[in-house]
Structure formats: C-alpha cells, structure tokens
Design a protein around this motif. Structure first.
Motif, PDB file in Angstrom:
ATOM      1  N   TRP A 159     -11.841 -11.343   9.349  1.00  0.00           N
ATOM      2  CA  TRP A 159     -10.699 -10.425   9.308  1.00  0.00           C
ATOM      3  C   TRP A 159     -10.961  -9.210  10.187  1.00  0.00           C
ATOM      4  O   TRP A 159     -12.102  -8.854  10.457  1.00  0.00           O
ATOM      5  N   THR A 194     -20.536  -1.047   9.169  1.00  0.00           N
ATOM      6  CA  THR A 194     -20.252  -2.373   8.584  1.00  0.00           C
ATOM      7  C   THR A 194     -19.315  -3.181   9.472  1.00  0.00           C
ATOM      8  O   THR A 194     -18.828  -4.211   9.049  1.00  0.00           O
ATOM      9  N   HIS A 250     -16.459  -2.519   9.960  1.00  0.00           N
ATOM     10  CA  HIS A 250     -15.097  -2.153   9.521  1.00  0.00           C
ATOM     11  C   HIS A 250     -15.036  -0.679   9.176  1.00  0.00           C
ATOM     12  O   HIS A 250     -13.953  -0.091   9.120  1.00  0.00           O
ATOM     13  N   GLU A 287     -20.421   3.242   6.161  1.00  0.00           N
ATOM     14  CA  GLU A 287     -20.607   3.164   4.710  1.00  0.00           C
ATOM     15  C   GLU A 287     -21.930   3.794   4.312  1.00  0.00           C
ATOM     16  O   GLU A 287     -22.955   3.556   4.947  1.00  0.00           O
ATOM     17  N   GLN A 308     -20.805   2.902  -3.346  1.00  0.00           N
ATOM     18  CA  GLN A 308     -20.792   3.211  -1.917  1.00  0.00           C
ATOM     19  C   GLN A 308     -19.646   4.138  -1.574  1.00  0.00           C
ATOM     20  O   GLN A 308     -18.689   4.242  -2.339  1.00  0.00           O
ATOM     21  N   HIS A 346     -17.250   5.172   1.919  1.00  0.00           N
ATOM     22  CA  HIS A 346     -16.944   4.812   3.299  1.00  0.00           C
ATOM     23  C   HIS A 346     -15.661   5.541   3.696  1.00  0.00           C
ATOM     24  O   HIS A 346     -15.008   6.153   2.849  1.00  0.00           O
ATOM     25  N   GLU A 370      -5.356   5.956   4.776  1.00  0.00           N
ATOM     26  CA  GLU A 370      -4.707   4.695   4.354  1.00  0.00           C
ATOM     27  C   GLU A 370      -3.516   5.007   3.463  1.00  0.00           C
ATOM     28  O   GLU A 370      -2.392   4.536   3.700  1.00  0.00           O
ATOM     29  N   HIS A 411     -13.323   7.124   0.768  1.00  0.00           N
ATOM     30  CA  HIS A 411     -13.300   6.369  -0.479  1.00  0.00           C
ATOM     31  C   HIS A 411     -14.679   6.320  -1.108  1.00  0.00           C
ATOM     32  O   HIS A 411     -15.647   5.941  -0.452  1.00  0.00           O
ATOM     33  N   VAL A 464     -16.441   4.315  -3.892  1.00  0.00           N
ATOM     34  CA  VAL A 464     -16.210   3.106  -4.681  1.00  0.00           C
ATOM     35  C   VAL A 464     -17.158   3.094  -5.880  1.00  0.00           C
ATOM     36  O   VAL A 464     -18.369   3.269  -5.732  1.00  0.00           O
ATOM     37  N   LEU A 467     -13.107  -1.982 -10.683  1.00  0.00           N
ATOM     38  CA  LEU A 467     -13.518  -0.920  -9.750  1.00  0.00           C
ATOM     39  C   LEU A 467     -12.650   0.317  -9.943  1.00  0.00           C
ATOM     40  O   LEU A 467     -11.479   0.212 -10.331  1.00  0.00           O
ATOM     41  N   VAL A 494     -11.797   3.571  -7.460  1.00  0.00           N
ATOM     42  CA  VAL A 494     -12.045   4.205  -6.164  1.00  0.00           C
ATOM     43  C   VAL A 494     -11.428   5.603  -6.161  1.00  0.00           C
ATOM     44  O   VAL A 494     -10.274   5.770  -6.577  1.00  0.00           O
ATOM     45  N   SER A 504      -5.423  -2.370  -5.288  1.00  0.00           N
ATOM     46  CA  SER A 504      -6.358  -3.396  -4.779  1.00  0.00           C
ATOM     47  C   SER A 504      -7.371  -2.793  -3.814  1.00  0.00           C
ATOM     48  O   SER A 504      -7.257  -1.637  -3.406  1.00  0.00           O
ATOM     49  N   LEU A 505      -8.331  -3.638  -3.406  1.00  0.00           N
ATOM     50  CA  LEU A 505      -9.155  -3.283  -2.255  1.00  0.00           C
ATOM     51  C   LEU A 505      -8.216  -3.237  -1.059  1.00  0.00           C
ATOM     52  O   LEU A 505      -7.268  -4.037  -0.986  1.00  0.00           O
ATOM     53  N   THR A 506      -8.469  -2.355  -0.111  1.00  0.00           N
ATOM     54  CA  THR A 506      -7.612  -2.322   1.089  1.00  0.00           C
ATOM     55  C   THR A 506      -8.245  -3.159   2.204  1.00  0.00           C
ATOM     56  O   THR A 506      -7.821  -3.095   3.360  1.00  0.00           O
ATOM     57  N   THR A 507      -9.262  -3.936   1.840  1.00  0.00           N
ATOM     58  CA  THR A 507      -9.864  -4.868   2.798  1.00  0.00           C
ATOM     59  C   THR A 507      -9.931  -6.228   2.122  1.00  0.00           C
ATOM     60  O   THR A 507     -10.000  -6.309   0.887  1.00  0.00           O
ATOM     61  N   VAL A 519      -8.624  -2.651  -8.678  1.00  0.00           N
ATOM     62  CA  VAL A 519      -8.977  -1.241  -8.436  1.00  0.00           C
ATOM     63  C   VAL A 519      -8.044  -0.284  -9.180  1.00  0.00           C
ATOM     64  O   VAL A 519      -6.816  -0.371  -9.037  1.00  0.00           O
TER      65      VAL A 519
HETATM   66  N1  6CC Z   1     -16.646  -4.669   4.394  1.00  0.00           N
HETATM   67  C1  6CC Z   1     -16.063  -3.591   3.827  1.00  0.00           C
HETATM   68  N2  6CC Z   1     -15.675  -3.510   2.541  1.00  0.00           N
HETATM   69  C2  6CC Z   1     -15.097  -2.304   2.301  1.00  0.00           C
HETATM   70  C3  6CC Z   1     -14.580  -1.989   0.983  1.00  0.00           C
HETATM   71  C4  6CC Z   1     -15.224  -2.492  -0.162  1.00  0.00           C
HETATM   72  C5  6CC Z   1     -14.715  -2.145  -1.416  1.00  0.00           C
HETATM   73  C6  6CC Z   1     -13.562  -1.335  -1.505  1.00  0.00           C
HETATM   74 CL1  6CC Z   1     -12.946  -0.900  -3.081  1.00  0.00          CL
HETATM   75  C7  6CC Z   1     -12.934  -0.880  -0.344  1.00  0.00           C
HETATM   76  S1  6CC Z   1     -11.539   0.167  -0.397  1.00  0.00           S
HETATM   77  N3  6CC Z   1     -11.065   0.478   1.078  1.00  0.00           N
HETATM   78  O1  6CC Z   1     -10.478  -0.537  -1.110  1.00  0.00           O
HETATM   79  O2  6CC Z   1     -11.998   1.385  -1.054  1.00  0.00           O
HETATM   80  C8  6CC Z   1     -13.437  -1.204   0.894  1.00  0.00           C
HETATM   81  C9  6CC Z   1     -15.030  -1.442   3.378  1.00  0.00           C
HETATM   82  S2  6CC Z   1     -15.754  -2.175   4.724  1.00  0.00           S
END
Ligand code: 6CC
Ligand code: ZN
Length: 262
Positions: free
Chosen positions: A6, A69, A71, A74, A96, A98, A110, A123, A125, A141, A143, A201-204, A211
């Motif tokens: 993705w 990462t 993306h 983090e 974590q 990020h 976002e 975020h 998490v 989770l 966030v 939800s997770l945004t990824t 969440v």
């Molecule tokens: N590979 C990656 N995973 C994430 C991630 C992991 C858990 C969560 Cl909860 C999220 S988010 N954006 O919904 O807070 C992002 C980022 S980059």
C-alpha cells in the motif's frame, strides 16, 4: 511484493509506481467506521464523562528510538507510559508515536476541524492494557491525535526529533533522539482538557476499526523551519527521489457516527 504494497496517492501517481493507492487499500478500508474524518465542532455532542487524561510517564526523558517506516517517522515508546481517564474502558499503554504531514501549512493533518487542515498531525498510539472485563475488538487501541501548526517560535521539545530526521532519510533506517520527553512535545497540560472523541479505525491498512480516537483542540506549535525539516530530510524511497510528505489518508465519511466533545 512491490505490486501489492500500500502507499499514499502522491506515491501511487508516480510513473512506474506499482503500489496500491488509498482508493484500493485492502482489508477493512472500505468499511463504514473509518478514519480520518472532518470534525464539525457545532455537531459534536458534549459528554461530561470525557474527563481530562492522566498521562503517566509522559515526563520521562529518554533517548527514544526512531525509524523511517516508509510511511511515516515513528518513535518507539515501549512500556512504562500509559493514559488513564478520558472515559476510556481501561488503562492504555503507549506503544509508538508517528506523524503525518505535507509541505504546505494548510494541509498535512489527517483529521480536519471545521474543514481546516493543519500542517501536521501527531499520533500517539496506545494499546489496551489487560483488564478483567472481556472487551470488544473496537477498543483495542486508543490514539491521541494532536494537530500541529507552524509559527515563528521554535518548539524546544520537538528539536531532538527534528535533529534526528537527517539520520533516517532512507526507508527502514533507525536512529535515536537525544534526551526528550513526550510531555515536552505536547501543548501545556492545562490546555489538554478540551478534545473530541469518536469511534474509528487505523488510517493505514488494514484500516482495522479498533481505534478509540481522541483529537485535541489545542494544537502543538512548531517553527516553520522545524516543520520543513520533515519533508526536506525524509524520503519514501531508498533512492531518495520522493520526499516523504502528504502521508495523509483522504477524509472518510462519518456515516451514522456521533462525535463527542469534552
Ligand atoms: N506502517 C505504519 N503503521 C502506522 C500506524 C499504525 C497504527 C496506527 Cl493506530 C496508525 S494511525 N495513523 O491510525 O494512528 C498508524 C503508521 S506507519
Ligand atoms: Zn497516524
């Protein structure tokens, strides 16, 4: 394989890109309780149970590990930090942190608030800590989302992270930040009693609808130059041709959900 991995729209539209953009993300990404959303403050329902959080261990100064990462950037927060309160069904431990960003200060977050996007969104998490009651999956989770806006004042708390960015330019590289604490990166604690809450939800990918989202009203303020360091130093690709920016999922429909406010 590269074909199925993705990515964000900015990467998908690159010539010869083989990655899958947001409109074809796999897993639960087409369900109806997705994140991020636009928060319409006038429609948010006051909920007196949304009390201020207790942030345990957020003042701990540590040389956190950070990584690119591919993306996001983090910071690993393993253990010892948790949040209590905020009408959460249990204590949640931080795993974590990020960020998502652009290079324009009016897009890059976002979530949006009354249609306004901020320069970045941070975020933190958290994962539900073992509790006696068998919980449902939707609250695995929690966030904490913080908007980041740019200004003319350097944010000292962000400096350790900003200075480490040039050491994680390539995807899948790690480094550590000099001593810093999460508390130093957040808005002053007396400003953290005001926040929005919704189920999402997770945004990824795989966009799991697990969440409990908290989006704080008070933004973090950093200097414009600190902000620009992110898109200047960090890359999506190992050839360092595509600067990491716009790692932002498009807004998702609120559907039948209600947004609450403290
Ligand atoms: N590979 C990656 N995973 C994430 C991630 C992991 C858990 C969560 Cl909860 C999220 S988010 N954006 O919904 O807070 C992002 C980022 S980059
Ligand atoms: Zn995120």
């Amino acid at each position: 394989t590269e074909d199925s991995h993705w990515c964000y729209e900015i990467q998908a539209k690159e010539p010869n890109s083989h990655c899958v953009g947001p409109d074809q993300w796999p897993g639960n990404c087409k369900e109806n309780q997705q994140s991020p959303i636009n928060i319409v403050t006038a429609k948010a329902k006051s909920n007196p149970r949304l009390t201020p959080f207790i942030f345990v261990g957020y003042d701990k100064k540590k040389q956190w590990q950070i990584k690119n990462t591919q993306h996001s950037v983090e910071m690993t927060l393993g253990g010892g930090m948790c949040i209590i309160g905020g009408d959460l069904p249990a204590r949640y431990e931080a795993i974590q942190l990020h960020l998502h960003w652009s290079e324009m200060s009016d897009k890059g977050s976002e979530h949006s608030i009354d249609g306004k996007h901020f320069a970045m969104e941070m975020h933190i998490v958290h994962k539900k800590m073992a509790s006696s009651s068998k919980g449902q999956d939707s609250d695995k989770l929690a966030v904490l989302g913080f908007m980041v806006e740019v200004g003319t004042k350097t944010n000292k708390g962000f400096q350790p992270l900003v200075e480490a960015l040039s050491r994680i330019s390539k995807p899948h590289t790690n480094s550590t930040v000099t001593e810093c604490s999460l508390q130093d990166m957040l808005p002053p604690s007396d400003k953290l009693h005001s926040y929005f809450r919704y189920q999402g939800s997770l945004t990824t990918p795989t966009c799991d609808e697990t969440v409990i989202w908290t989006v704080f009203k008070e933004p973090i303020k950093i200097h414009k130059d600190q902000f620009l360091e992110f898109s200047k130093n960090v890359y999506y690709d190992k050839d360092q041709k595509l600067n990491m920016k716009d790692n932002v999922r498009p807004l998702q429909p609120l559907g039948k959900r209600q947004v609450f406010k403290s």
